[in-house]
Design an enzyme around this catalytic site. Sequence first.
Site, PDB file in Angstrom:
ATOM      1  N   ARG A 192      -0.680   6.966 -17.072  1.00 33.08           N
ATOM      2  CA  ARG A 192      -2.111   7.189 -17.318  1.00 33.08           C
ATOM      3  C   ARG A 192      -2.351   8.615 -17.789  1.00 33.08           C
ATOM      4  O   ARG A 192      -2.989   8.851 -18.821  1.00 33.08           O
ATOM      5  CB  ARG A 192      -2.904   6.934 -16.022  1.00 33.08           C
ATOM      6  CG  ARG A 192      -4.379   7.346 -16.102  1.00 33.08           C
ATOM      7  CD  ARG A 192      -5.047   7.288 -14.729  1.00 33.08           C
ATOM      8  NE  ARG A 192      -4.474   8.228 -13.789  1.00 33.08           N
ATOM      9  CZ  ARG A 192      -4.851   9.495 -13.658  1.00 33.08           C
ATOM     10  NH1 ARG A 192      -5.805   9.992 -14.425  1.00 33.08           N
ATOM     11  NH2 ARG A 192      -4.291  10.288 -12.762  1.00 33.08           N
ATOM     12  N   ARG A 193      -1.834   9.588 -17.038  1.00 37.51           N
ATOM     13  CA  ARG A 193      -2.050  10.982 -17.443  1.00 37.51           C
ATOM     14  C   ARG A 193      -1.393  11.271 -18.786  1.00 37.51           C
ATOM     15  O   ARG A 193      -1.934  12.014 -19.603  1.00 37.51           O
ATOM     16  CB  ARG A 193      -1.494  11.936 -16.365  1.00 37.51           C
ATOM     17  CG  ARG A 193      -2.304  11.932 -15.077  1.00 37.51           C
ATOM     18  CD  ARG A 193      -1.772  12.927 -14.065  1.00 37.51           C
ATOM     19  NE  ARG A 193      -2.542  12.880 -12.825  1.00 37.51           N
ATOM     20  CZ  ARG A 193      -2.015  12.781 -11.613  1.00 37.51           C
ATOM     21  NH1 ARG A 193      -0.697  12.714 -11.466  1.00 37.51           N
ATOM     22  NH2 ARG A 193      -2.787  12.755 -10.540  1.00 37.51           N
TER      23      ARG A 193
ATOM     24  N   ARG B 133       7.061  19.480  -6.968  1.00 42.46           N
ATOM     25  CA  ARG B 133       6.452  19.609  -8.298  1.00 42.46           C
ATOM     26  C   ARG B 133       6.011  21.048  -8.563  1.00 42.46           C
ATOM     27  O   ARG B 133       6.236  21.582  -9.648  1.00 42.46           O
ATOM     28  CB  ARG B 133       5.267  18.649  -8.421  1.00 42.46           C
ATOM     29  CG  ARG B 133       5.676  17.184  -8.379  1.00 42.46           C
ATOM     30  CD  ARG B 133       4.483  16.261  -8.444  1.00 42.46           C
ATOM     31  NE  ARG B 133       4.886  14.889  -8.172  1.00 42.46           N
ATOM     32  CZ  ARG B 133       4.345  13.806  -8.721  1.00 42.46           C
ATOM     33  NH1 ARG B 133       3.362  13.942  -9.583  1.00 42.46           N
ATOM     34  NH2 ARG B 133       4.767  12.611  -8.425  1.00 42.46           N
TER      35      ARG B 133
ATOM     36  N   CYS C 127       2.620   1.276 -11.777  1.00 44.75           N
ATOM     37  CA  CYS C 127       2.933   2.467 -12.565  1.00 44.75           C
ATOM     38  C   CYS C 127       3.332   2.137 -13.997  1.00 44.75           C
ATOM     39  O   CYS C 127       3.515   3.024 -14.806  1.00 44.75           O
ATOM     40  CB  CYS C 127       4.067   3.235 -11.904  1.00 44.75           C
ATOM     41  SG  CYS C 127       3.551   3.943 -10.361  1.00 44.75           S
TER      42      CYS C 127
ATOM     43  N   ARG D 185       8.794  14.267 -11.167  1.00 47.30           N
ATOM     44  CA  ARG D 185       8.780  13.471  -9.932  1.00 47.30           C
ATOM     45  C   ARG D 185       8.950  14.391  -8.736  1.00 47.30           C
ATOM     46  O   ARG D 185       9.258  15.561  -8.858  1.00 47.30           O
ATOM     47  CB  ARG D 185       9.918  12.439  -9.951  1.00 47.30           C
ATOM     48  CG  ARG D 185       9.708  11.239 -10.861  1.00 47.30           C
ATOM     49  CD  ARG D 185       8.654  10.264 -10.362  1.00 47.30           C
ATOM     50  NE  ARG D 185       8.746   9.961  -8.949  1.00 47.30           N
ATOM     51  CZ  ARG D 185       9.632   9.140  -8.384  1.00 47.30           C
ATOM     52  NH1 ARG D 185      10.512   8.508  -9.153  1.00 47.30           N
ATOM     53  NH2 ARG D 185       9.636   8.912  -7.098  1.00 47.30           N
TER      54      ARG D 185
ATOM     55  N   LYS E   5      -4.097   5.197  -4.165  1.00 47.97           N
ATOM     56  CA  LYS E   5      -3.569   4.975  -5.516  1.00 47.97           C
ATOM     57  C   LYS E   5      -2.080   4.600  -5.494  1.00 47.97           C
ATOM     58  O   LYS E   5      -1.547   4.144  -6.498  1.00 47.97           O
ATOM     59  CB  LYS E   5      -3.826   6.177  -6.425  1.00 47.97           C
ATOM     60  CG  LYS E   5      -3.005   7.404  -6.202  1.00 47.97           C
ATOM     61  CD  LYS E   5      -3.416   8.487  -7.191  1.00 47.97           C
ATOM     62  CE  LYS E   5      -2.700   9.798  -6.952  1.00 47.97           C
ATOM     63  NZ  LYS E   5      -1.286   9.774  -7.273  1.00 47.97           N
ATOM     64  N   ASP E   6      -1.421   4.761  -4.321  1.00 49.96           N
ATOM     65  CA  ASP E   6      -0.026   4.335  -4.189  1.00 49.96           C
ATOM     66  C   ASP E   6       0.108   2.909  -3.669  1.00 49.96           C
ATOM     67  O   ASP E   6       1.219   2.387  -3.571  1.00 49.96           O
ATOM     68  CB  ASP E   6       0.729   5.264  -3.229  1.00 49.96           C
ATOM     69  CG  ASP E   6       0.929   6.661  -3.794  1.00 49.96           C
ATOM     70  OD1 ASP E   6       0.940   6.798  -5.034  1.00 49.96           O
ATOM     71  OD2 ASP E   6       1.071   7.611  -3.008  1.00 49.96           O
TER      72      ASP E   6
END
Length: 313
Positions: free
Chosen positions: A133-134, A157, A244, A151, A85-86
Amino acid sequence: MTATHTSSSLVIATRESRLALWQAEHVQALLRARGHQVELLGMTTKGDQILDRSLSKVGGKGLFVKELEVALEEGRAHIAVHSLKDVPMELPEGFVLACVMEREDPRDAFVSPRYASLDALPQGAVVGTSSLRRQVLLQALRPDLKIEPLRGNLDTRLRKLGEGQYDAIVLAAAGLKRLNMAERIRCEFEPGSMLPAAGQGALGIEVRSDRTDLIAALQPLVHMPTWLRVAAERAVSRRLGGSCSVPLAAHALLADDGTLTLDAAWGDIEGVQALIQVRQQAHVTTLDQAEALGNAVAEQLLAQGARCAAKAE
């Protein structure tokens, strides 16, 4: 020209976060079991260094892979292991995705020291995520919540959550499970309520496109059912300028009979338009067929009002 290395001595370029190292070491162990000598080249990417701004504002996901690609280009490394996904939807000239490995849990995880689920959060609670998205999916589920940027790597996190900066945070379940931190997950969002990102939970291996020897050596690690699923998901994202800066979700499931079911959702970050959701199915056996399904879903999203990412100036 860089020297051609034999397949017996492979160097994996990797970010130095704990999760990235786990991923690289996982591939290292699999390749070593097949008789290859494999070393790691740890690197810090721009995406790891810029932590005070959201990715969508500083250049998108490519920030996590650029330095690794330079190492491949210069011959200091031979393969790069990425969380898929990155990986940008369009790879630079001269590079290719040689392998997609079996997927871990693609769902998002709800993590909170005090609350058992999203529904249990009080009105106006602060939830941390830097994913657009989230953000749009959370706001569709709970418009009253305060979504704040978050971030840093996984440990950073979790530390910020522990310090009380947030009531809850949302992370990829795969990362927590890979680092033996599944106990931090209070609950997992089913895709029906929180559709995952394209490629979430899958690992991809990038090489220079002229290294056919490496592409061949990586074939035993390929998990084709996963690759078909993520090819469809990434095609949706590619068509909408996916990075992103697009609040986009795409998640595919492959049935035993070869039917690929692809769900996608696009949200308006301003909250003006309602969430747009599309589902399509097709029988697929090739990556081209999977991408065709993804393109068809993307066109349906666009027809219903989804907007492509603005091109960078």
